[in-house]
Scaffold this active site. Structure first.
Site, PDB file in Angstrom:
ATOM      1  N   GLY A  24       0.775  -1.137   0.144  1.00 44.96           N
ATOM      2  CA  GLY A  24      -0.066   0.068  -0.111  1.00 44.96           C
ATOM      3  C   GLY A  24       0.907   1.122  -0.098  1.00 44.96           C
ATOM      4  O   GLY A  24       2.046   1.229  -0.244  1.00 44.96           O
ATOM      5  N   SER A  25       0.178   2.358   0.202  1.00 39.29           N
ATOM      6  CA  SER A  25       0.952   3.613   0.315  1.00 39.29           C
ATOM      7  C   SER A  25       1.986   3.734   1.381  1.00 39.29           C
ATOM      8  O   SER A  25       2.877   4.239   1.273  1.00 39.29           O
ATOM      9  CB  SER A  25      -0.037   4.883   0.316  1.00 39.29           C
ATOM     10  OG  SER A  25      -0.686   4.714   1.749  1.00 39.29           O
ATOM     11  N   GLY A  27       3.948   1.139   2.506  1.00 38.48           N
ATOM     12  CA  GLY A  27       5.008   0.217   2.393  1.00 38.48           C
ATOM     13  C   GLY A  27       4.624  -1.333   1.968  1.00 38.48           C
ATOM     14  O   GLY A  27       3.507  -1.305   1.312  1.00 38.48           O
ATOM     15  N   LYS A  44       6.769  -6.046   7.866  1.00 38.28           N
ATOM     16  CA  LYS A  44       6.127  -4.640   7.560  1.00 38.28           C
ATOM     17  C   LYS A  44       7.446  -3.635   7.054  1.00 38.28           C
ATOM     18  O   LYS A  44       7.857  -3.307   8.064  1.00 38.28           O
ATOM     19  CB  LYS A  44       5.096  -4.310   8.164  1.00 38.28           C
ATOM     20  CG  LYS A  44       4.559  -2.924   7.511  1.00 38.28           C
ATOM     21  CD  LYS A  44       3.501  -2.120   8.261  1.00 38.28           C
ATOM     22  CE  LYS A  44       2.131  -3.179   8.487  1.00 38.28           C
ATOM     23  NZ  LYS A  44       1.108  -2.007   9.095  1.00 38.28           N
ATOM     24  N   ASP A 132      -9.195   3.532  12.308  1.00 37.38           N
ATOM     25  CA  ASP A 132      -9.316   2.943  11.060  1.00 37.38           C
ATOM     26  C   ASP A 132      -9.883   1.542  11.084  1.00 37.38           C
ATOM     27  O   ASP A 132      -9.193   0.657  10.244  1.00 37.38           O
ATOM     28  CB  ASP A 132      -8.064   2.980  10.163  1.00 37.38           C
ATOM     29  CG  ASP A 132      -8.120   3.074   8.769  1.00 37.38           C
ATOM     30  OD1 ASP A 132      -9.323   3.058   8.115  1.00 37.38           O
ATOM     31  OD2 ASP A 132      -7.288   2.554   7.952  1.00 37.38           O
TER      32      ASP A 132
END
Length: 424
Positions: A24-25, A27, A44, A132
């Site tokens: 994703g944005s 990493g 990650k 989120d």
């Protein structure tokens, strides 16, 4: 590490990357093997050019160490100038199961909700709000549920348990589809906002859709505004239509809370447990996807229903009474008539096959595009792009329906042709 997407790279001389799990944005996430302890982990790696959210996540996970329902932080540090986080490897996210099933049974949703309410309470007790919550950030692992991705989480109170003051004019944070009304209004998010997102997730899991999906505007800002306006305008009864009344009651209660309110988690837990009891649902950690393979998925059940309806119609077409009525209205055809009918039938069949092939190609293309959309990061600059795939799935299901109709027409035509030959 010049190329973090390359497998077999070793992190911290201990973790060898096996395969990429997601990107994703922020990493890339890999499955990796711990060379010392000989078990699999999740790694990650943050993109160098991005502002660090991984530092925030490491800070939050450190605070949440030992919290049941939160993945264990194993190691964090810097490798080749990139921030790296190594944590417990979990099996699969709920979003992936939703792509497969499109919606879940009430039992599965209630089991997931019970786990989530308890995990959210534990997280909140550690002074953390997630901010989120969405299906992609809820994981299934060994019959249990976990919450992951604390990259934009925040402490809502300090070490003296003093609450962060209420503020307005904040930037939008989260994912548009599941964000609370306060997020759309640009208000500081608190514990109630995590719970509001949970109810929206419940509705999606039960119905396969939310009232504000497919509102695709020219840009994220405009769509956030439109979705927010719809959430504010709709009553809780309208949002939870066709669902057990307990979901409306839960959303009513959550929306009644103030920013600094201490939510009554036990009230929500017992509300849904009583619903389960009234429906004779047992919390036995048996989910839709863990059912024996001989039990059909929701999509299979729908397909089975359509097949049965077609078979019933075909049986009706072959019934003695219908056949008798057909025979009374038919005259004995000539050889030339039979030949002409067969020629027309072949032409029609050929056209149907061509149309079916085109639809099949269109379905396949739509599915491929849909998968690409699903893989796109749903938190690009903290703005959701995940409604895009819903439009594609809607198109995909439309095309599937057309193919079934063509198969149905083909079967009826073939049966009629067989009946004509038998009569002649």
């Amino acid at each position: 590490m010049n190329s973090p997407s390359t497998p077999n790279k070793i992190i911290n001389n201990q973790y060898v990357l096996n395969k990429r799990l997601s990107a994703g944005s922020y990493g890339i996430v890999f499955e990796a093997e711990d060379l010392q302890k000989k078990y699999l982990v999740a790694v990650k790696i943050e993109k160098k050019e991005k502002n660090s959210t991984l530092d925030r996540e490491i800070h939050i996970l450190t605070r949440l160490l030992g919290t049941q329902g939160v993945p264990k932080l194993i190691w964090s540090g810097i490798d080749n100038n990139s921030n790296v986080l190594v944590q417990q490897l979990l099996t699969k996210d709920i979003g992936a199961y939703l792509k497969e099933y499109r919606k879940f049974s009430l039992k599965t949703v209630l089991i997931i909700t019970d786990y989530l309410l308890q995990i959210i309470r534990r997280i909140h007790n550690k002074s953390v709000v997630h901010r989120d919550l969405k299906p992609e950030n809820i994981m299934y692992h060994q019959k249990q549920i976990y919450i992951v991705d604390f990259g934009i989480s925040k402490l809502y109170r300090d070490n003296n348990l003093k609450h962060v003051p209420f503020k307005e004019g904040r930037s939008f944070v989260g994912t548009t589809r599941y964000a609370s009304i306060a997020a759309h209004k640009g208000q500081e998010l608190g514990r109630k906002d995590d719970l509001e997102s949970l109810i929206y997730i419940d509705i999606l899991m039960l119905k396969g859709t939310l009232p504000w999906q497919n509102m695709l505007s020219q840009n994220n800002k405009e769509r956030q505004k439109q979705v927010g306006e719809k959430k504010i305008k709709m009553t809780t009864t309208e949002i939870c239509v066709d669902l057990p009344i307990e979901f409306t009651k839960a959303l009513d209660y959550i929306r009644s809370l103030q920013y600094q309110s201490d939510p009554d988690y036990d009230y929500l837990i017992q509300l849904f447990r009583k619903l389960a009891q009234s429906r004779k649902i047992e919390y036995d950690d048996v989910y839709d996807w863990t059912q024996p393979s001989n039990q059909s998925t929701p999509n299979n059940l729908l397909q089975d229903t359509i097949i049965k309806q077609i078979a019933s119609l075909q049986q009706f077409e072959r019934s003695p009474k219908v056949m008798q009525n057909k025979c009374q209205s038919l005259k004995v055809p000539s050889t030339q008539d039979v030949l002409q009918d067969r020629k027309k039938s072949l032409q029609n069949s050929s056209q149907l096959m061509l149309q079916q092939n085109e639809l099949n190609k269109s379905i396949q293309n739509t599915y491929v595009i849909s998968q690409i959309a699903n893989d796109y990061d749903s938190k690009q600059d903290y703005f959701s792009q995940d409604d895009v795939d819903d439009t594609l799935f809607y198109r995909y299901n439309q095309l599937k329906s057309q193919v079934l109709q063509i198969h149905h027409l083909q079967n009826i035509k073939n049966q009629n042709q067989t009946n004509k030959i038998q009569i002649s």
